[in-house]
Design an enzyme around this catalytic site. Structure first.
Site, PDB file in Angstrom:
ATOM      1  N   SER A   1     -16.301   5.198  19.624  1.00 30.99           N
ATOM      2  CA  SER A   1     -15.957   4.654  18.308  1.00 30.99           C
ATOM      3  C   SER A   1     -17.067   4.858  17.281  1.00 30.99           C
ATOM      4  O   SER A   1     -16.935   4.478  16.127  1.00 30.99           O
ATOM      5  CB  SER A   1     -15.618   3.165  18.410  1.00 30.99           C
ATOM      6  OG  SER A   1     -16.705   2.457  18.990  1.00 30.99           O
TER       7      SER A   1
ATOM      8  N   ASN B   1     -18.386  -7.616  22.825  1.00 28.07           N
ATOM      9  CA  ASN B   1     -17.129  -8.242  22.387  1.00 28.07           C
ATOM     10  C   ASN B   1     -17.359  -9.280  21.289  1.00 28.07           C
ATOM     11  O   ASN B   1     -16.661  -9.281  20.267  1.00 28.07           O
ATOM     12  CB  ASN B   1     -16.420  -8.886  23.575  1.00 28.07           C
ATOM     13  CG  ASN B   1     -16.100  -7.882  24.669  1.00 28.07           C
ATOM     14  OD1 ASN B   1     -16.260  -6.680  24.461  1.00 28.07           O
ATOM     15  ND2 ASN B   1     -15.656  -8.352  25.817  1.00 28.07           N
TER      16      ASN B   1
ATOM     17  N   THR C   1      17.346  -5.387 -15.400  1.00 33.17           N
ATOM     18  CA  THR C   1      17.677  -5.736 -14.021  1.00 33.17           C
ATOM     19  C   THR C   1      18.501  -4.558 -13.511  1.00 33.17           C
ATOM     20  O   THR C   1      19.235  -3.931 -14.289  1.00 33.17           O
ATOM     21  CB  THR C   1      18.495  -7.036 -13.901  1.00 33.17           C
ATOM     22  OG1 THR C   1      19.759  -6.854 -14.536  1.00 33.17           O
ATOM     23  CG2 THR C   1      17.772  -8.227 -14.538  1.00 33.17           C
ATOM     24  N   HIS C   2      18.353  -4.249 -12.247  1.00 37.47           N
ATOM     25  CA  HIS C   2      19.016  -3.052 -11.669  1.00 37.47           C
ATOM     26  C   HIS C   2      18.630  -1.782 -12.430  1.00 37.47           C
ATOM     27  O   HIS C   2      19.391  -0.814 -12.438  1.00 37.47           O
ATOM     28  CB  HIS C   2      20.543  -3.190 -11.659  1.00 37.47           C
ATOM     29  CG  HIS C   2      21.036  -4.504 -11.138  1.00 37.47           C
ATOM     30  ND1 HIS C   2      21.452  -4.689  -9.841  1.00 37.47           N
ATOM     31  CD2 HIS C   2      21.158  -5.712 -11.741  1.00 37.47           C
ATOM     32  CE1 HIS C   2      21.823  -5.951  -9.659  1.00 37.47           C
ATOM     33  NE2 HIS C   2      21.640  -6.603 -10.804  1.00 37.47           N
TER      34      HIS C   2
ATOM     35  N   SER D   1      -0.659  20.613 -14.844  1.00 38.32           N
ATOM     36  CA  SER D   1      -0.065  21.459 -13.818  1.00 38.32           C
ATOM     37  C   SER D   1      -0.769  22.806 -13.838  1.00 38.32           C
ATOM     38  O   SER D   1      -1.105  23.326 -14.897  1.00 38.32           O
ATOM     39  CB  SER D   1       1.426  21.636 -14.104  1.00 38.32           C
ATOM     40  OG  SER D   1       1.910  22.797 -13.447  1.00 38.32           O
TER      41      SER D   1
ATOM     42  N   LYS E   1       2.689  20.377 -18.911  1.00 41.28           N
ATOM     43  CA  LYS E   1       2.821  19.152 -18.110  1.00 41.28           C
ATOM     44  C   LYS E   1       1.657  18.174 -18.293  1.00 41.28           C
ATOM     45  O   LYS E   1       0.517  18.558 -18.434  1.00 41.28           O
ATOM     46  CB  LYS E   1       2.923  19.496 -16.624  1.00 41.28           C
ATOM     47  CG  LYS E   1       4.249  20.064 -16.188  1.00 41.28           C
ATOM     48  CD  LYS E   1       5.419  19.128 -16.401  1.00 41.28           C
ATOM     49  CE  LYS E   1       5.479  17.999 -15.390  1.00 41.28           C
ATOM     50  NZ  LYS E   1       5.747  18.442 -14.018  1.00 41.28           N
TER      51      LYS E   1
ATOM     52  N   ASN F   1       0.890  14.853 -16.027  1.00 42.32           N
ATOM     53  CA  ASN F   1       1.441  14.142 -14.871  1.00 42.32           C
ATOM     54  C   ASN F   1       0.711  12.829 -14.586  1.00 42.32           C
ATOM     55  O   ASN F   1      -0.504  12.748 -14.736  1.00 42.32           O
ATOM     56  CB  ASN F   1       1.355  15.038 -13.626  1.00 42.32           C
ATOM     57  CG  ASN F   1       2.273  16.249 -13.735  1.00 42.32           C
ATOM     58  OD1 ASN F   1       3.327  16.173 -14.357  1.00 42.32           O
ATOM     59  ND2 ASN F   1       1.848  17.352 -13.156  1.00 42.32           N
TER      60      ASN F   1
ATOM     61  N   GLU G   1       1.029   7.695  -9.389  1.00 43.52           N
ATOM     62  CA  GLU G   1       1.767   8.120  -8.188  1.00 43.52           C
ATOM     63  C   GLU G   1       0.986   7.827  -6.909  1.00 43.52           C
ATOM     64  O   GLU G   1       1.537   7.366  -5.912  1.00 43.52           O
ATOM     65  CB  GLU G   1       2.086   9.614  -8.267  1.00 43.52           C
ATOM     66  CG  GLU G   1       3.089   9.945  -9.352  1.00 43.52           C
ATOM     67  CD  GLU G   1       3.162  11.443  -9.583  1.00 43.52           C
ATOM     68  OE1 GLU G   1       4.126  12.060  -9.118  1.00 43.52           O
ATOM     69  OE2 GLU G   1       2.239  12.001 -10.210  1.00 43.52           O
TER      70      GLU G   1
ATOM     71  N   TYR H   1     -10.765  -9.980  25.458  1.00 47.87           N
ATOM     72  CA  TYR H   1     -10.983  -8.667  24.871  1.00 47.87           C
ATOM     73  C   TYR H   1     -10.287  -7.578  25.688  1.00 47.87           C
ATOM     74  O   TYR H   1     -10.283  -7.593  26.915  1.00 47.87           O
ATOM     75  CB  TYR H   1     -12.492  -8.350  24.783  1.00 47.87           C
ATOM     76  CG  TYR H   1     -12.751  -6.979  24.195  1.00 47.87           C
ATOM     77  CD1 TYR H   1     -12.752  -6.780  22.824  1.00 47.87           C
ATOM     78  CD2 TYR H   1     -12.935  -5.864  25.018  1.00 47.87           C
ATOM     79  CE1 TYR H   1     -12.953  -5.522  22.279  1.00 47.87           C
ATOM     80  CE2 TYR H   1     -13.141  -4.593  24.485  1.00 47.87           C
ATOM     81  CZ  TYR H   1     -13.141  -4.429  23.113  1.00 47.87           C
ATOM     82  OH  TYR H   1     -13.319  -3.186  22.582  1.00 47.87           O
TER      83      TYR H   1
ATOM     84  N   GLN I   1     -10.510  -2.111  19.794  1.00 52.13           N
ATOM     85  CA  GLN I   1     -11.361  -1.174  19.059  1.00 52.13           C
ATOM     86  C   GLN I   1     -10.592  -0.524  17.905  1.00 52.13           C
ATOM     87  O   GLN I   1     -11.188  -0.078  16.934  1.00 52.13           O
ATOM     88  CB  GLN I   1     -11.860  -0.102  20.034  1.00 52.13           C
ATOM     89  CG  GLN I   1     -12.646   1.014  19.412  1.00 52.13           C
ATOM     90  CD  GLN I   1     -13.364   1.827  20.474  1.00 52.13           C
ATOM     91  OE1 GLN I   1     -14.275   1.343  21.141  1.00 52.13           O
ATOM     92  NE2 GLN I   1     -12.941   3.058  20.673  1.00 52.13           N
TER      93      GLN I   1
ATOM     94  N   LYS J   1     -10.592  -1.441  13.627  1.00 48.70           N
ATOM     95  CA  LYS J   1     -11.510  -1.140  12.539  1.00 48.70           C
ATOM     96  C   LYS J   1     -10.984  -0.115  11.544  1.00 48.70           C
ATOM     97  O   LYS J   1     -11.108  -0.293  10.324  1.00 48.70           O
ATOM     98  CB  LYS J   1     -12.856  -0.684  13.105  1.00 48.70           C
ATOM     99  CG  LYS J   1     -13.700  -1.877  13.570  1.00 48.70           C
ATOM    100  CD  LYS J   1     -14.883  -1.473  14.406  1.00 48.70           C
ATOM    101  CE  LYS J   1     -14.505  -1.212  15.834  1.00 48.70           C
ATOM    102  NZ  LYS J   1     -13.953  -2.377  16.548  1.00 48.70           N
TER     103      LYS J   1
HETATM  104  N1  ARG Z   1     -16.354  -0.233  20.328  1.00 40.59           N
HETATM  105  C1  ARG Z   1     -15.870  -1.461  20.858  1.00 40.59           C
HETATM  106  C2  ARG Z   1     -14.912  -2.101  19.875  1.00 40.59           C
HETATM  107  O1  ARG Z   1     -14.969  -1.758  18.766  1.00 40.59           O
HETATM  108  C3  ARG Z   1     -16.994  -2.395  21.059  1.00 40.59           C
HETATM  109  C4  ARG Z   1     -16.692  -3.409  22.093  1.00 40.59           C
HETATM  110  C5  ARG Z   1     -16.661  -2.738  23.405  1.00 40.59           C
HETATM  111  N2  ARG Z   1     -16.517  -3.709  24.423  1.00 40.59           N
HETATM  112  C6  ARG Z   1     -16.328  -3.336  25.677  1.00 40.59           C
HETATM  113  N3  ARG Z   1     -16.219  -4.273  26.527  1.00 40.59           N
HETATM  114  N4  ARG Z   1     -16.214  -2.072  26.004  1.00 40.59           N
HETATM  115  O2  ARG Z   1     -14.085  -2.917  20.226  1.00 40.59           O
END
Ligand code: ARG
Length: 455
Positions: free
Chosen positions: A23, A110, A155-156, A275, A281, A283, A288, A315, A320, A323
């Protein structure tokens, strides 16, 4: 070795397994937060007598520098670093080979990652909130100059009743203001301290809870919940998705209004694009893309909830995956909100065009029916009478404004000379939208009161 485990393993991780589970490529964005968390943990160890105060202080100083060095790239994240925690540990071990091996006592990735993500999110919430307040400010400023600029309300997507541009813009501002409340709610529940939970079940070590609390996340959470919970992230994503949907509706109106067909507005050159093929154009790409971001924001929420829903406590590595959606939604809003605010601040409204689209007297049919109600006609009867007058006007092409009282009285004997005043669009909007000035004032006061930032 940048591996945080290994004693029980004979072989290293297969390259494709590392590539798949790693990660570091995205969680390196948490490096500052991770260093703060680790420093707080060192202080907690010192509070319990596991580290000396001096050691914990030196660790904190080293981690401040490590955060900078990893963020700048001066201390590189290596391909074999599983995650940002591994990089930080490697740096700490390199710089404080005596103390570093002691610091991990009682800490798990964790509780560490959950704490770091909460810290990151609180910052992101503050930033998004500031951008959002600015967008609301832009809408309120523009509304203030267009309080009585007549335009059709829809409306609509069919012309319904005349309103004013100020009234319309304030409608968006109100929805976005509720989004501020939603972000604040999310920030409230983002506060909670996983640190101290260990992997899931706390620690036998006397970790000082006050040290973790210095991070500003409030008190320690129940350990099992602390490492399992991601509703704080889901809540941010939900608030972001709803906000995205609101921005998308505003953006859609910018797209519509700037068409030749509507002709209600023209984007400033700085917020429009050309464009490569068609020289004429102009735009509305900013609008958008603001509209499109709603799709990602909704997707990020749906994705995280789907990831969470089947997980047993506590956990699981699945977590993971929390994020990237959080980063992506924050990034989307960080980019879209300022661009949209700029487009709103600089768009030119075609007042004459809006007004002429609203002056079809048939749009005042409801006012007319209500006028009959004030003369004692039951509404259903009034609706019918005015409906007949609408049909007749459409069939004969006779403009309501040219009709005599006698002609009106064919539809209801209660019509009188007052009809002419009812058919005046300006007096119509003034009668119906009388609250707009107070609303505008209240909104402007709210925007001003938000200058000092929360959450
Ligand atoms: N990269 C992991 C996460 O974002 C970190 C925690 C990993 N924990 C583990 N027991 N492998 O969740």
């Amino acid at each position: 070795v940048s591996r945080l485990w290994g004693g029980r393993f004979e072989a290293g991780l297969a390259p494709e397994a590392l590539a798949f589970t790693r990660s570091a490529s995205f969680d390196r964005r948490l490096v500052r937060e991770d260093c703060r968390v680790l420093a707080a943990h060192a202080a907690a160890l010192a509070g319990g007598g596991i580290l000396s105060r001096a050691e914990a202080g030196a660790v904190a100083t080293a981690l401040t520098q490590i955060a900078e060095d990893v963020a700048s790239g001066a201390f590189p994240v290596l391909p074999e670093d599983e995650d940002v925690h591994s990089t930080v540990e490697r740096a700490l071990l390199e710089r404080m080979p005596e103390v570093a091996p002691k610091v991990r006592a009682g800490l798990s990735r964790n509780d560490r990652v959950a704490t770091a993500l909460r810290l990151w999110m609180l910052d992101a919430l503050t930033r998004v909130r500031r951008h959002l307040r600015d967008l609301i400010g832009a809408l309120v400023e523009r509304a203030a100059s267009e309080v009585w600029t007549v335009m059709p309300g829809y409306t609509h997507l069919q012309r319904a009743q005349p309103v004013t541009l100020g009234f319309h813009l304030l409608g968006h501002a109100h929805a976005l203001r509720r989004d501020v409340q939603r972000l604040d709610d999310a920030a409230g529940r983002c506060r909670g301290l996983p640190l101290g939970a260990g992997a899931l079940a706390g620690s036998t070590l006397p970790l000082d809870p006050a040290a973790g609390e210095a991070l500003g996340l409030g008190g320690r959470m129940q350990a099992l919940d602390a490492v399992s919970a991601r509703d704080f992230a889901a809540e941010f994503l939900a608030a972001a998705a709803i906000l995205g949907a609101h921005c998308s509706r505003l953006a859609e109106e910018i797209v519509l209004w700037t068409t030749t067909e509507f002709g209600f507005a023209e984007l400033h050159d700085a917020y429009a694009t050309g464009s490569s093929l068609m020289p004429q154009k102009k735009n509305p790409d900013v609008a958008e893309l603001a509209r499109a971001k709603a799709g990602r924001l909704i997707g990020n929420l749906a994705g995280l909830l789907a990831t969470m829903k089947g997980l047993p406590l506590a956990y699981n590595r699945d977590l993971q995956e929390d994020k990237e959606p959080v980063f992506d939604s924050a990034d989307a809003l960080d980019a879209a909100l300022p661009a949209l605010a700029g487009a709103v601040r600089t768009i030119r409204f075609e007042r004459a065009r809006m007004r002429s689209a609203a002056t079809d007297p048939l749009l005042l049919a409801t006012d007319l029916a209500e006028h009959l109600v004030t003369k004692g006609v039951p509404f259903a009867e009034a609706h019918e009478a005015v409906g007949n007058a609408v049909r007749s006007s459409i069939e004969t092409g006779r403009d309501w404004r040219a009709m005599t009282i006698e002609e009106w009285q064919v539809f209801s004997p209660r019509f009188d000379a007052g009809v002419a005043r009812v058919l005046d669009v300006d007096s119509s909007v003034r009668q119906r939208l009388g609250g707009i000035e107070a609303d505008l004032e209240e909104m402007a006061a709210w925007v001003a009161s938000q200058a000092g930032e929360r959450p």
